[in-house]
Each structure stands twice: as structure tokens, then as C-alpha cells.
Design a protein around this motif. Structure first.
Motif, PDB file in Angstrom:
ATOM      1  N   LEU A   1      -2.978  -4.142   8.833  1.00 49.73           N
ATOM      2  CA  LEU A   1      -2.221  -4.429   8.170  1.00 49.73           C
ATOM      3  C   LEU A   1      -0.005  -3.818   9.093  1.00 49.73           C
ATOM      4  O   LEU A   1       0.442  -4.168   9.036  1.00 49.73           O
ATOM      5  N   ALA A   2      -1.093  -3.114   9.673  1.00 50.27           N
ATOM      6  CA  ALA A   2       0.677  -3.002  10.796  1.00 50.27           C
ATOM      7  C   ALA A   2       0.773  -3.885  11.327  1.00 50.27           C
ATOM      8  O   ALA A   2       1.893  -3.274  11.531  1.00 50.27           O
ATOM      9  N   THR A   3      -0.182  -4.892  11.915  1.00 51.63           N
ATOM     10  CA  THR A   3       0.048  -5.628  12.795  1.00 51.63           C
ATOM     11  C   THR A   3       0.839  -6.365  12.503  1.00 51.63           C
ATOM     12  O   THR A   3       1.535  -7.036  12.768  1.00 51.63           O
ATOM     13  N   LEU A   4       0.240  -6.762  11.371  1.00 55.20           N
ATOM     14  CA  LEU A   4       0.882  -8.282  10.070  1.00 55.20           C
ATOM     15  C   LEU A   4       2.036  -8.004   9.776  1.00 55.20           C
ATOM     16  O   LEU A   4       2.728  -8.574   9.697  1.00 55.20           O
ATOM     17  N   ARG A   5       2.000  -6.478   9.568  1.00 54.28           N
ATOM     18  CA  ARG A   5       3.508  -6.136   9.047  1.00 54.28           C
ATOM     19  C   ARG A   5       4.518  -6.684  10.702  1.00 54.28           C
ATOM     20  O   ARG A   5       6.076  -7.157  10.608  1.00 54.28           O
ATOM     21  N   ARG A   6       4.228  -5.726  11.768  1.00 53.93           N
ATOM     22  CA  ARG A   6       4.933  -6.387  12.788  1.00 53.93           C
ATOM     23  C   ARG A   6       5.239  -7.876  13.700  1.00 53.93           C
ATOM     24  O   ARG A   6       6.112  -8.009  13.676  1.00 53.93           O
TER      25      ARG A   6
END
Length: 382
Positions: free
Chosen positions: A351-356
Motif C-alpha cells: 500500500l505504501a508503494t502504491l501511494r508512492r
């Protein structure tokens, strides 16, 4: 557009300045600090925006002497009014104050130009001072008539000293939770943390090579950066070097990736500008879940932003993990056949990667840091 099509598999999306505070915090990238005494501050902020700076801090704290504070504050207000009146593109502008009282003073002094402000950086954020700071930001926003974001800086000796650290962090977690809707990110002040033990990071080492400081950063991430919905975006400590001097240790950039791109000259430029240490530290920031970095020189900005782009492999893995998670969990080999993707344990990372990815984009296959920096250098050429 041609360069973007070559470099990106998915373009970065426009930043919604009015979106959730944490989304804005995750998009700040390399936050460029400028002393409030800078003569042509408004012009320099406009120039920074043209160079790709997304966020900047006008500093009234450690970057100026004690006897210059009053004049610096007046000058900063005057320059920010001029910036607002110019209508020129600008980064998100934050002011780093020394005291909570300055927040209300600056909002009042800016009057009709207060929309130029995105928020405030809150130094020495600890104990009852933290509460006073956040209440001052909330009061300033009410007076301004629009949201003002807060960026607390964790840099006090209580956090460096082992016997007071955990209690201080737990208290800060409660305070930050109360004001979650205005907290863009939590910044780490490694310079002041180091000063509590009389330390300074040499240019040949990253902050993570300084054991006591690395311990504090680990605890900050542990308490304030959790992936269970209680955590905050955490921005990395400042990289404070920008001029080359004789080296004691070998450079930290391998030659092979640059030779493969016929970019040996770029590697030489990065070493001359002392950016190989910054590259390594940003990679280590990212491995700890830290996003964004405080910088003091425009040459640092493209490096931090290029390293923030999500690789094609990271993006594919993140999508695979979230798809599995939505379908009930499980585990399977990555499509790159080099790792295991597990829906449960890897979901927070995904999820953090997709936000980035939404903020900084996704690199096209086989595109690396070298490609982005080569293109950036070409764009600056006459």
C-alpha cells in the motif's frame, strides 16, 4: 513528453494540495530549506519550483543567529507577500518557527497573502511544547481561513537519551493522533540528535552508520511509523554536504550501472558533487519506510526524486500483493521469479508503494536511477 514516455510506465499524478494530510506529506519529496534572511527569497522560491522542488521551508530557527530573528521574520513576511502577489508557480511553502507564538504573528502579518503558506515546521517538538505548537497551528488555520499543515521535527535530547526516549515517543504518538488531520509528516532532526552526544556525521558515512542516532531513528519508525493505521509519514534527516573534498574511503557508487548506460561522466559528476553518499542514505531511508528528505542544496533534489520513483518490478509486486490480499490472502512467486510475495505480511509495504507510485510515478521496464539523472542533466544543458 517524449522523455516522460520513455522513462515512465505510469506518469506521476498531480498533487492535490487539499487532500489528506498524510498524502501531501508523502508527496513532499526533497524539502529544500532556505534561511529566512535570504535576500531574494521570493525569487529563489520561484526558481526552486522551476527546478522541480515540490516543498520548501523558510527557516527562522537554527539557520539564523539569535539577534537576527526579528528582522528575519519581517523580511520573510515581506518576501512571502511578494511571492503571493507575483502569481508565479511556487513549491508548497512552510515556515520553520522558533516559538509557537510566531505562528499567529506570521499568519496575522501575512493577512490577505496567507494563502501562500502551506503550513509550519515545528522544531524541538517534545512534551508540553508539542501540544502548544499543534494548538497554535490549529488557531492559525482558523484565523487564515484555510488548512495549515504541521511538520513536527523530532530532535530533542530526550529522544536521544535512552532512559527518556520511549516515554517521550509514546506521549508524542498520543499528541500526534489527536491532530492527525493536520500532520503532514514527522521529520527527523538528526543533526540536533547527534549534537546531544557531541557527534557529527562525516561525509563518508550515512546517518545509519552512527549507531546511537540510528537507534533513535529505528525507535521513531517503530512507534510513529506503524502500518496499522496509527502511523505517520516519516521524512528522513537532512543531507548536509554538497562540496567535494579529498576522500578517506572509496566512493559508494559502482561503476558498472553507469558504464552500461554510457554514463561514466554522470558518475564522475555525482562523485564530484558528493552525491554518492546521499544516494546511499536515501536507499537506506527507504528500506526503513522513511519517505522524503530534508535538503539544503538544489542539486540534492533530482537525486531524491529519482530515487522516489517506483520501479516496474516494485509496482508489479505491490499490485500482485494487494490483489491476493483482496482475494483472501495467500502466497506466490513474483512474476520476476526472484522473490516470494505474501499477501498478509507484505500488504503494508504494498500500500505504501502504491501511494508512492501515484505521487512519483512508475519507471518503465529497464529504466533506472541513471536514466532519470541523465535526462535531468540533459534538461539543464544550454
Amino acid at each position: 513528453p517524449r522523455a516522460r514516455d520513455r522513462l515512465f510506465g505510469q506518469w506521476p499524478q498531480e498533487l492535490d494540495h487539499n487532500g489528506p494530510a498524510a498524502d501531501v506529506g508523502a508527496a513532499l519529496g526533497a524539502t529544500l530549506y532556505m534561511p529566512a534572511t535570504r535576500r531574494h527569497l521570493a525569487r529563489d522560491l520561484t526558481k526552486a519550483a522551476r527546478r522541480g522542488v515540490v516543498s520548501s521551508v523558510v527557516c527562522l530557527e537554527d539557520s539564523i543567529s539569535d539577534h537576527d530573528v526579528e528582522g528575519a521574520q519581517l523580511h520573510a513576511v515581506e518576501q512571502l507577500r511578494a511571492l503571493a502577489a507575483s502569481g508565479a508557480a511556487r513549491p508548497l511553502v512552510f515556515v520553520r518557527v522558533r516559538t509557537p507564538e510566531q505562528i499567529g504573528e506570521i499568519v496575522t502579518a501575512l493577512a490577505g497573502s496567507v494563502s501562500v503558506l502551506a503550513g509550519f515546521v515545528l522544531p524541538k517538538f517534545i512534551g508540553s511544547r508539542a501540544t502548544t505548537y499543534l494548538e497554535a497551528v490549529a488557531a492559525g488555520a482558523e484565523k487564515a481561513g484555510h488548512r495549515l499543515l504541521a511538520m513536527p521535527v523530532l530532535e530533542s535530547p530526550e529522544l536521544m537519551h535512552r532512559e527518556t526516549r520511549l516515554g517521550a515517543l509514546l506521549d508524542l504518538a498520543d499528541e500526534l493522533h489527536t491532530h492527525r488531520e493536520i500532520v503532514a509528516c514527522v521529520r527527523i532532526g538528526a543533526t540536533d540528535l547527534s549534537a546531544a552526544l557531541g557527534l557529527r556525521r562525516p561525509r563518508e558515512l550515512t546517518v545509519y552508520d552512527i549507531g546511537p542516532v540510528a537507534d533513535v531513528i529505528s525507535d521513531i519508525v517503530n512507534v510513529l511509523g506503524r502500518a496499522d493505521g496509527t502511523g505517520h509519514v516519516i521524512a528522513g534527516p537532512v543531507w548536509e554536504y554538497f562540496a567535494q573534498r579529498p576522500r578517506l574511503f572509496k566512493p559508494q557508487l559502482r561503476t558498472t550501472p553507469f558504464e552500461a548506460h554510457d554514463a561514466v561522466e554522470l558518475r564522475s559528476d555525482l562523485l564530484t558533487d558528493d552525491l554518492d553518499g546521499l544516494i546511499r542514505e536515501v536507499v537506506l531511508d527507504r528500506a526503513r519506510g522513511i519517505l522524503g528528505k530534508s535538503v539544503i542544496h538544489p542539486s540534492h533534489v533530482p537525486v531524491v526524486h529519482a530515487l522516489s520513483v517506483v520501479s516496474a518490478e516494485e509496482f508489479a509486486d505491490a499490485q500482485d500483493i494487494t490483489t491476493m490480499h483482496a482475494a483472501g490472502g495467500g502466497v506466490r512467486s513474483s512474476e520476476f521469479s526472484n522473490k516470494m510475495n505474501e499477501a498478509g505480511p507484505h500488504q503494508g509495504w504494498a500500500l505504501a508503494t502504491l501511494r508512492r507510485a501515484r505521487t512519483f510515478g512508475v519507471a518503465a521496464p529497464d529504466i533506472s536511477l541513471v536514466d532519470f539523472l541523465e535526462e535531468e542533466r540533459a534538461g539543464e544543458s544550454p
